[in-house]
Design an enzyme around this catalytic site. Structure first.
Site, PDB file in Angstrom:
ATOM      1  N   ARG A  88      -2.841  10.379  -7.740  1.00 29.67           N
ATOM      2  CA  ARG A  88      -2.619   8.907  -7.889  1.00 29.67           C
ATOM      3  C   ARG A  88      -3.868   8.109  -8.070  1.00 29.67           C
ATOM      4  O   ARG A  88      -4.993   8.732  -7.937  1.00 29.67           O
ATOM      5  CB  ARG A  88      -2.056   8.463  -6.430  1.00 29.67           C
ATOM      6  CG  ARG A  88      -2.769   8.300  -5.393  1.00 29.67           C
ATOM      7  CD  ARG A  88      -2.115   7.544  -4.116  1.00 29.67           C
ATOM      8  NE  ARG A  88      -3.138   7.945  -3.024  1.00 29.67           N
ATOM      9  CZ  ARG A  88      -4.204   7.305  -2.722  1.00 29.67           C
ATOM     10  NH1 ARG A  88      -4.868   6.666  -3.621  1.00 29.67           N
ATOM     11  NH2 ARG A  88      -4.867   7.477  -1.536  1.00 29.67           N
ATOM     12  N   GLY A 100      -6.299   4.855  -7.131  1.00 25.39           N
ATOM     13  CA  GLY A 100      -6.709   4.311  -5.926  1.00 25.39           C
ATOM     14  C   GLY A 100      -7.927   5.080  -5.252  1.00 25.39           C
ATOM     15  O   GLY A 100      -8.217   6.228  -5.606  1.00 25.39           O
ATOM     16  N   THR A 124      -6.962   6.460   1.755  1.00 21.26           N
ATOM     17  CA  THR A 124      -6.100   5.391   2.501  1.00 21.26           C
ATOM     18  C   THR A 124      -5.048   6.245   3.350  1.00 21.26           C
ATOM     19  O   THR A 124      -5.443   7.442   3.604  1.00 21.26           O
ATOM     20  CB  THR A 124      -4.857   4.552   1.741  1.00 21.26           C
ATOM     21  OG1 THR A 124      -4.300   3.503   2.444  1.00 21.26           O
ATOM     22  CG2 THR A 124      -3.818   5.405   1.223  1.00 21.26           C
ATOM     23  N   TYR A 125      -4.514   5.543   4.345  1.00 23.58           N
ATOM     24  CA  TYR A 125      -3.747   6.220   5.330  1.00 23.58           C
ATOM     25  C   TYR A 125      -2.078   6.094   5.240  1.00 23.58           C
ATOM     26  O   TYR A 125      -1.788   5.002   4.909  1.00 23.58           O
ATOM     27  CB  TYR A 125      -4.237   5.788   6.874  1.00 23.58           C
ATOM     28  CG  TYR A 125      -3.566   6.118   7.948  1.00 23.58           C
ATOM     29  CD1 TYR A 125      -3.555   7.570   8.787  1.00 23.58           C
ATOM     30  CD2 TYR A 125      -2.341   5.374   8.584  1.00 23.58           C
ATOM     31  CE1 TYR A 125      -2.974   7.979   9.522  1.00 23.58           C
ATOM     32  CE2 TYR A 125      -1.441   6.075   9.700  1.00 23.58           C
ATOM     33  CZ  TYR A 125      -1.817   7.062  10.114  1.00 23.58           C
ATOM     34  OH  TYR A 125      -0.960   7.612  11.111  1.00 23.58           O
ATOM     35  N   ILE A 180      -0.086  -0.168  -3.120  1.00 24.38           N
ATOM     36  CA  ILE A 180       0.698   0.429  -3.978  1.00 24.38           C
ATOM     37  C   ILE A 180      -0.252   1.598  -4.847  1.00 24.38           C
ATOM     38  O   ILE A 180      -1.640   1.094  -5.195  1.00 24.38           O
ATOM     39  CB  ILE A 180       1.121  -0.505  -5.234  1.00 24.38           C
ATOM     40  CG1 ILE A 180       1.892  -1.660  -4.654  1.00 24.38           C
ATOM     41  CG2 ILE A 180       1.693   0.183  -6.501  1.00 24.38           C
ATOM     42  CD1 ILE A 180       2.582  -2.688  -5.136  1.00 24.38           C
ATOM     43  N   GLY A 181       0.009   2.660  -5.060  1.00 23.41           N
ATOM     44  CA  GLY A 181      -0.557   3.561  -5.971  1.00 23.41           C
ATOM     45  C   GLY A 181       0.508   4.442  -6.753  1.00 23.41           C
ATOM     46  O   GLY A 181       1.022   5.465  -6.021  1.00 23.41           O
ATOM     47  N   GLY A 213       3.922   5.537  -5.227  1.00 22.70           N
ATOM     48  CA  GLY A 213       4.441   4.556  -5.042  1.00 22.70           C
ATOM     49  C   GLY A 213       3.878   3.624  -4.264  1.00 22.70           C
ATOM     50  O   GLY A 213       2.758   2.987  -4.578  1.00 22.70           O
ATOM     51  N   PHE A 214       4.444   3.069  -3.125  1.00 18.66           N
ATOM     52  CA  PHE A 214       4.199   2.019  -2.215  1.00 18.66           C
ATOM     53  C   PHE A 214       4.361   2.441  -0.817  1.00 18.66           C
ATOM     54  O   PHE A 214       5.010   3.502  -0.286  1.00 18.66           O
ATOM     55  CB  PHE A 214       4.802   0.823  -2.544  1.00 18.66           C
ATOM     56  CG  PHE A 214       6.412   1.098  -2.039  1.00 18.66           C
ATOM     57  CD1 PHE A 214       6.721   0.832  -0.780  1.00 18.66           C
ATOM     58  CD2 PHE A 214       7.384   1.389  -2.997  1.00 18.66           C
ATOM     59  CE1 PHE A 214       8.245   0.670  -0.405  1.00 18.66           C
ATOM     60  CE2 PHE A 214       8.407   1.469  -2.890  1.00 18.66           C
ATOM     61  CZ  PHE A 214       9.216   1.065  -1.580  1.00 18.66           C
ATOM     62  N   CYS A 229      -8.694   2.090   0.800  1.00 16.42           N
ATOM     63  CA  CYS A 229      -8.726   1.455  -0.755  1.00 16.42           C
ATOM     64  C   CYS A 229     -10.027   0.903  -1.135  1.00 16.42           C
ATOM     65  O   CYS A 229     -10.175   0.608  -2.059  1.00 16.42           O
ATOM     66  CB  CYS A 229      -7.814   0.495  -0.913  1.00 16.42           C
ATOM     67  SG  CYS A 229      -5.989   1.125  -0.335  1.00 16.42           S
TER      68      CYS A 229
END
Length: 262
Positions: free
Chosen positions: A83, A85, A88-89, A154-155, A166-167, A185
């Site tokens: 994806r 970005g 992230t977690y 969002i990615g 998605g999100f 991010c």
């Protein structure tokens, strides 16, 4: 010509990330194969993950190796994805949405930028209508409650005009301690927020699903129907298999482990 409905499914047990990623790939393949007969269905998967840190395409192998070692020690999985970005977690207390949509259903086809903007506006509308939360403009992707508090990310990935990823929207306070372990991010100085903390009211992920479904359908101009798993063919079989695996996967860490400096 009206568009067919989007079929949605909410998984009530937190899912392992790698297997959920494999499910997205399987649904992408099913859609691609069925597209020439227009027999494919657009699907919105809604879920929580077991604790996991995920990396996007923007990080180097050296960065990923060091982070993988550190973050798995505190009790989370670590998965590299395709994806957009950065790191992230995802975990319990956060609603994740994976739309598997054919952007070519409209004429002309919906562009990726338009698709992403609609996701952002759907979450924005939901937060305002259901929780009285207003987001602020930001140069960064996602939704911010103020300049330094991010409530949703969002990615996405789009291949052959079919979407995956998605999100993710933070609902309860549970994910916040996990976010403290990383610069999510790549945004230094930005912290994770959540609906529960912003409103001062108790809220659970189960409580927000129907509101997000409604906002999603409104923003894309689509009807939303609950997916009937047993009559959904290959799609239903793949979803049911993952649900059964999640039920037998055992417990997960409820908070990040505290590591000694040595």
């Amino acid at each position: 010509m009206s568009l067919p409905p989007v079929f949605y499914h909410y998984f009530r047990t937190p899912l392992p990330y790698a297997r959920t990623l494999a499910l997205q790939e399987r649904l992408h393949q099913i859609q691609l194969a069925a597209r020439h007969t227009s027999s494919h269905h657009d699907v919105l998967l809604l879920l929580q993950h077991r604790p996991v840190y995920t990396a996007g395409r923007r990080q180097t192998a050296e960065e990923l190796t060091a982070e993988r070692t550190r973050l798995t020690r505190i009790g989370a999985d670590f998965v590299t994805t395709s994806r957009g970005g950065q790191l992230t977690y995802h975990g319990p207390g956060q609603l994740v949405g994976y739309p598997i949509l054919d952007l070519g259903r409209t004429s002309p086809a919906m562009g990726t930028r338009d698709y992403v903007c609609r996701i952002q506006r759907a979450i924005q509308a939901y937060l305002a209508e259901k929780h009285g939360l207003r987001t602020v403009p930001s140069e960064h992707m996602g939704l911010f409650l103020d300049a330094t508090t991010k409530v949703a990310s969002i990615g996405v990935q789009v291949r052959h005009k079919l979407t995956t990823h998605g999100f993710a929207m933070n609902v309860t306070k549970e994910p916040l301690a996990w976010f403290d372990g990383v610069v999510a991010c790549g945004l230094a100085g930005v912290k994770a927020g959540c609906i529960e903390l912003a409103t001062g009211k108790a809220v659970q992920v189960d409580d927000v699903v129907e509101g997000i479904v409604t906002a999603f359908g409104t923003m894309y101009g689509r009807g939303m129907e609950r997916l009937r798993i047993k009559s959904a063919g290959e799609v239903g079989e793949a979803i049911l298999t993952l649900e059964e695996e999640a039920l037998t996967a055992g417990d997960w860490a409820k908070s990040p482990a505290i590591l000694s400096p040595n």
